[in-house]
Design a protein around this motif. Structure first.
Motif, mmCIF file in Angstrom:
data_model
loop_
_atom_site.group_PDB
_atom_site.id
_atom_site.type_symbol
_atom_site.label_atom_id
_atom_site.label_comp_id
_atom_site.label_asym_id
_atom_site.label_seq_id
_atom_site.Cartn_x
_atom_site.Cartn_y
_atom_site.Cartn_z
ATOM 1 N N THR A 101 0.843 -1.193 0.000
ATOM 2 C CA THR A 101 0.000 0.000 0.000
ATOM 3 C C THR A 101 0.881 1.246 0.000
ATOM 4 O OG1 THR A 101 -0.149 0.131 2.416
ATOM 5 C CG2 THR A 101 -1.807 -1.211 1.275
ATOM 6 N N MET A 102 0.349 2.322 -0.537
ATOM 7 C CA MET A 102 1.111 3.566 -0.645
ATOM 8 C C MET A 102 1.072 4.340 0.670
ATOM 9 S SD MET A 102 -0.376 4.603 -4.411
ATOM 10 C CE MET A 102 0.698 6.023 -4.690
ATOM 11 N N LYS A 103 2.054 5.191 0.866
ATOM 12 C CA LYS A 103 2.049 6.101 2.006
ATOM 13 C C LYS A 103 1.230 7.331 1.649
ATOM 14 C CE LYS A 103 6.676 4.775 3.633
ATOM 15 N NZ LYS A 103 8.057 5.240 3.888
ATOM 16 N N PRO A 104 0.610 7.982 2.629
ATOM 17 C CA PRO A 104 -0.182 9.181 2.341
ATOM 18 C C PRO A 104 0.603 10.258 1.598
ATOM 19 C CG PRO A 104 -0.643 8.401 4.554
ATOM 20 C CD PRO A 104 0.498 7.575 4.039
ATOM 21 N N THR A 105 1.880 10.376 1.894
ATOM 22 C CA THR A 105 2.694 11.414 1.236
ATOM 23 C C THR A 105 2.948 11.104 -0.242
ATOM 24 O OG1 THR A 105 4.669 10.280 2.082
ATOM 25 C CG2 THR A 105 3.843 12.169 3.342
ATOM 26 N N GLU A 106 2.675 9.866 -0.662
ATOM 27 C CA GLU A 106 2.864 9.481 -2.060
ATOM 28 C C GLU A 106 1.616 9.733 -2.910
ATOM 29 O OE1 GLU A 106 5.999 5.790 -1.722
ATOM 30 O OE2 GLU A 106 3.904 5.379 -1.172
ATOM 31 N N ILE A 107 0.533 10.097 -2.264
ATOM 32 C CA ILE A 107 -0.742 10.255 -2.956
ATOM 33 C C ILE A 107 -0.897 11.659 -3.530
ATOM 34 C CG2 ILE A 107 -3.260 10.245 -2.675
ATOM 35 C CD1 ILE A 107 -1.948 7.471 -2.564
ATOM 36 N N ILE A 108 -1.289 11.737 -4.806
ATOM 37 C CA ILE A 108 -1.661 13.005 -5.435
ATOM 38 C C ILE A 108 -3.185 13.051 -5.420
ATOM 39 C CG2 ILE A 108 -1.575 14.417 -7.533
ATOM 40 C CD1 ILE A 108 1.003 12.907 -8.263
ATOM 41 N N ALA A 109 -3.746 13.823 -4.501
ATOM 42 C CA ALA A 109 -5.192 13.789 -4.254
ATOM 43 C C ALA A 109 -6.005 14.113 -5.504
ATOM 44 C CB ALA A 109 -5.545 14.750 -3.127
ATOM 45 N N SER A 110 -5.497 14.994 -6.341
ATOM 46 C CA SER A 110 -6.251 15.410 -7.528
ATOM 47 C C SER A 110 -6.387 14.293 -8.556
ATOM 48 C CB SER A 110 -5.592 16.632 -8.177
ATOM 49 O OG SER A 110 -4.244 16.352 -8.508
ATOM 50 N N ASP A 111 -5.687 13.179 -8.352
ATOM 51 C CA ASP A 111 -5.807 12.040 -9.267
ATOM 52 C C ASP A 111 -7.079 11.223 -9.018
ATOM 53 O OD1 ASP A 111 -3.448 12.650 -10.502
ATOM 54 O OD2 ASP A 111 -2.291 11.006 -9.643
ATOM 55 N N ILE A 133 -3.997 12.045 5.421
ATOM 56 C CA ILE A 133 -5.177 11.378 4.869
ATOM 57 C C ILE A 133 -6.398 12.292 4.967
ATOM 58 C CG2 ILE A 133 -6.757 9.418 5.132
ATOM 59 C CD1 ILE A 133 -4.404 7.718 5.995
ATOM 60 N N GLN A 134 -6.513 13.016 6.053
ATOM 61 C CA GLN A 134 -7.609 13.992 6.173
ATOM 62 C C GLN A 134 -7.544 15.018 5.042
ATOM 63 O OE1 GLN A 134 -7.836 15.869 10.055
ATOM 64 N NE2 GLN A 134 -7.296 13.963 11.084
ATOM 65 N N ASN A 135 -6.345 15.513 4.772
ATOM 66 C CA ASN A 135 -6.177 16.510 3.709
ATOM 67 C C ASN A 135 -6.528 15.933 2.336
ATOM 68 O OD1 ASN A 135 -5.347 18.419 5.564
ATOM 69 N ND2 ASN A 135 -3.157 18.047 5.230
ATOM 70 N N ILE A 136 -6.171 14.666 2.123
ATOM 71 C CA ILE A 136 -6.491 14.007 0.857
ATOM 72 C C ILE A 136 -8.009 13.920 0.679
ATOM 73 C CG2 ILE A 136 -6.404 11.808 -0.389
ATOM 74 C CD1 ILE A 136 -3.635 11.365 0.986
ATOM 75 N N ALA A 137 -8.686 13.490 1.743
ATOM 76 C CA ALA A 137 -10.147 13.365 1.679
ATOM 77 C C ALA A 137 -10.798 14.719 1.425
ATOM 78 C CB ALA A 137 -10.677 12.751 2.972
ATOM 79 N N ARG A 138 -10.328 15.732 2.116
ATOM 80 C CA ARG A 138 -10.893 17.082 1.937
ATOM 81 C C ARG A 138 -10.674 17.580 0.510
ATOM 82 N NH1 ARG A 138 -8.720 19.476 6.006
ATOM 83 N NH2 ARG A 138 -6.896 20.328 4.959
ATOM 84 N N HIS A 139 -9.481 17.344 -0.028
ATOM 85 C CA HIS A 139 -9.180 17.790 -1.394
ATOM 86 C C HIS A 139 -10.096 17.089 -2.398
ATOM 87 C CE1 HIS A 139 -6.455 19.431 -4.541
ATOM 88 N NE2 HIS A 139 -6.900 18.370 -5.211
ATOM 89 N N ILE A 140 -10.261 15.769 -2.238
ATOM 90 C CA ILE A 140 -11.136 15.017 -3.149
ATOM 91 C C ILE A 140 -12.562 15.545 -3.062
ATOM 92 C CG2 ILE A 140 -12.195 12.742 -3.545
ATOM 93 C CD1 ILE A 140 -9.489 11.514 -2.701
ATOM 94 N N ALA A 158 -13.952 10.610 11.474
ATOM 95 C CA ALA A 158 -14.209 11.221 12.779
ATOM 96 C C ALA A 158 -13.801 12.690 12.871
ATOM 97 C CB ALA A 158 -13.516 10.417 13.880
ATOM 98 N N TYR A 159 -12.665 13.039 12.260
ATOM 99 C CA TYR A 159 -12.141 14.398 12.455
ATOM 100 C C TYR A 159 -12.102 15.221 11.170
ATOM 101 C CZ TYR A 159 -10.448 11.868 16.567
ATOM 102 O OH TYR A 159 -10.365 11.082 17.691
ATOM 103 N N LEU A 160 -12.846 14.811 10.153
ATOM 104 C CA LEU A 160 -12.771 15.534 8.875
ATOM 105 C C LEU A 160 -13.322 16.950 9.009
ATOM 106 C CD1 LEU A 160 -13.754 12.978 6.070
ATOM 107 C CD2 LEU A 160 -11.490 13.766 6.771
ATOM 108 N N LYS A 161 -12.504 17.915 8.638
ATOM 109 C CA LYS A 161 -12.873 19.332 8.712
ATOM 110 C C LYS A 161 -12.608 20.001 7.368
ATOM 111 C CE LYS A 161 -13.141 19.214 13.378
ATOM 112 N NZ LYS A 161 -14.377 19.474 14.158
ATOM 113 N N ASP A 162 -13.235 21.143 7.172
ATOM 114 C CA ASP A 162 -12.924 21.930 5.985
ATOM 115 C C ASP A 162 -11.772 22.884 6.294
ATOM 116 O OD1 ASP A 162 -13.962 24.097 7.411
ATOM 117 O OD2 ASP A 162 -15.844 24.150 6.289
ATOM 118 N N GLU A 163 -11.484 23.789 5.356
ATOM 119 C CA GLU A 163 -10.339 24.691 5.532
ATOM 120 C C GLU A 163 -10.516 25.623 6.725
ATOM 121 O OE1 GLU A 163 -12.021 24.135 2.875
ATOM 122 O OE2 GLU A 163 -10.683 23.429 1.300
#
Length: 378
Positions: A101-111, A133-140, A158-163
């Motif tokens: 599995t990939m690390k969160p830092t390897e993920i390009i959220a816009s993909d 991972i929270q940032n990735i989810a928010r970006h998607i 549980a902790y997903l927030k917006d900007e």
């Protein structure tokens, strides 16, 4: 996009933002091997991974896996008698994806056009608090993508927030595994960092659930799609697709696994004969199918047309049917069912089923029966 800019991006090896976003879905998993600091093994729920995965790839999506630490993840809750699970368990290429599995830092959220949090007890640990991972989810989500989760995977929300540090799903319906169904006296439960329903409520979501459990309960609210337990896995995946590709639902192009499709036609046969619904039988059987049995050491062959013509519309019977097994290999399958007519007979049916022109059809049925004592119950 300007063709010159696109060409420069290709030549330099850079990825245009969102180029693959329409065809990629990110699965979030956990690296947790044990419940908290105990020696009680924890795992990602295999069925909750492979059922949505199978539906997504058949719908044309590429699926990537991420975990907080990257690398191998523990899998469990495996049922090797389940044909779909067995298929993926012995698929070396697929299992290698879970080993790497990939690390969160390897993920390009816009993909990615959607993110899916899989469940299992391991999902309670390491995922929800991972900021990347929270940032990735928010970006998607902010790019009109879908956020989805199933069972204990909902803990990841549980902790997903917006900007502005406000809940990403304030006022929306979210489901997951309810605290009501947990064994609160068990050691595993005492290690949980939080209760899922309370965490969702604390983050201003509306936690909803079915008190039955195992009834495929799920919730869709905006671009959030969540399922209560493993029974909702296929529905969650299909709802995600329906949001990403609205025409799929408008045209009734719901993606079902081969196993689900075969189960449907077998139920058409079982329920169609029991409830006097010849049209359901015509859906299940190929027009040229035959039935075979042996009576008094003689092979007896009957055409499917004759069989269906004997079903009187609306005439219910006391036949009780159940599917015993289904074995699939590419575009061919065999299945077994048992039909009980209380105080009369038990039938054992064997089916040859093939897939052609995009649909599964029963092309052959052979059967045997035994008489039941008049006092024997189903």
């Amino acid at each position: 996009m300007n063709k010159i800019i696109f060409l420069l991006l290709v030549l330099t090896g850079l990825q245009p933002i969102g180029l693959n976003a329409q065809n990629k879905i990110l699965f979030v998993t956990s690296n947790q091997d044990y419940y908290g600091n105990t020696k009680i093994t924890a795992a990602n729920h295999f069925e909750e991974i492979i059922v949505p995965y199978d539906i997504f790839i058949k719908a044309g999506y590429t699926v990537d896996f991420v975990s907080p630490k990257g690398g191998a993840i523990p899998v469990g809750y495996i049922n090797t008698s389940d044909l779909l699970q067995k298929k993926y368990l012995y698929d070396g290429w697929f299992m290698d994806k879970l080993e790497r599995t990939m690390k969160p830092t390897e993920i390009i959220a816009s993909d990615y056009s959607a993110i899916f949090y899989s469940g299992g007890g391991a999902a309670m640990f390491g995922v929800a608090e991972d900021i990347t991972i929270q940032n990735i989810a928010r970006h998607i989500y902010n790019k009109n993508g879908v956020v989805s989760a199933i069972c204990h995977g909902t803990a990841g929300l549980a902790y997903l927030k917006d900007e502005n540090q406000k809940s990403l799903y304030a006022g929306r319906k979210i489901t997951g595994y309810p605290d009501l169904f947990e064994n609160k006296n068990a050691e595993y439960y005492k290690t949980f960092p939080f209760a899922i329903d309370k965490a969702i409520t604390n983050n201003q979501g509306k936690f909803v659930y079915s008190d039955k459990g195992g009834d495929a309960f799920y919730a869709v609210d905006g671009r959030f799609v969540t399922g209560q337990d493993p029974s909702s896995a296929s529905r969650v995946a299909n709802e995600v697709i329906a949001i990403l590709k609205p025409d799929s639902k408008k045209n009734n192009k719901i993606v079902l696994s081969d196993l689900d499709q075969i189960t449907e036609i077998l139920l058409d046969y079982i329920e169609g004969t029991a409830n006097g619904e010849p049209e359901r039988l015509r859906k299940a059987f190929h027009p040229d199918f035959n039935l075979y049995t042996v009576a008094k050491d003689t092979l007896w062959i009957r055409s499917g047309k004759q069989y269906i013509d004997n079903i009187k519309p609306g005439e219910k019977t006391n036949r009780i049917g159940s599917i015993v097994s289904i074995d699939i290999e590419k575009d061919t399958a065999v299945a077994k069912a048992v039909i009980v007519i209380p105080n009369q007979r038990t039938f054992t049916d064997y089916f040859l089923i093939v897939k052609y022109q995009g649909a599964w059809k029963i092309v052959h049925k052979s059967y045997s029966w035994k008489e039941l004592p008049k006092t024997e119950k189903a």
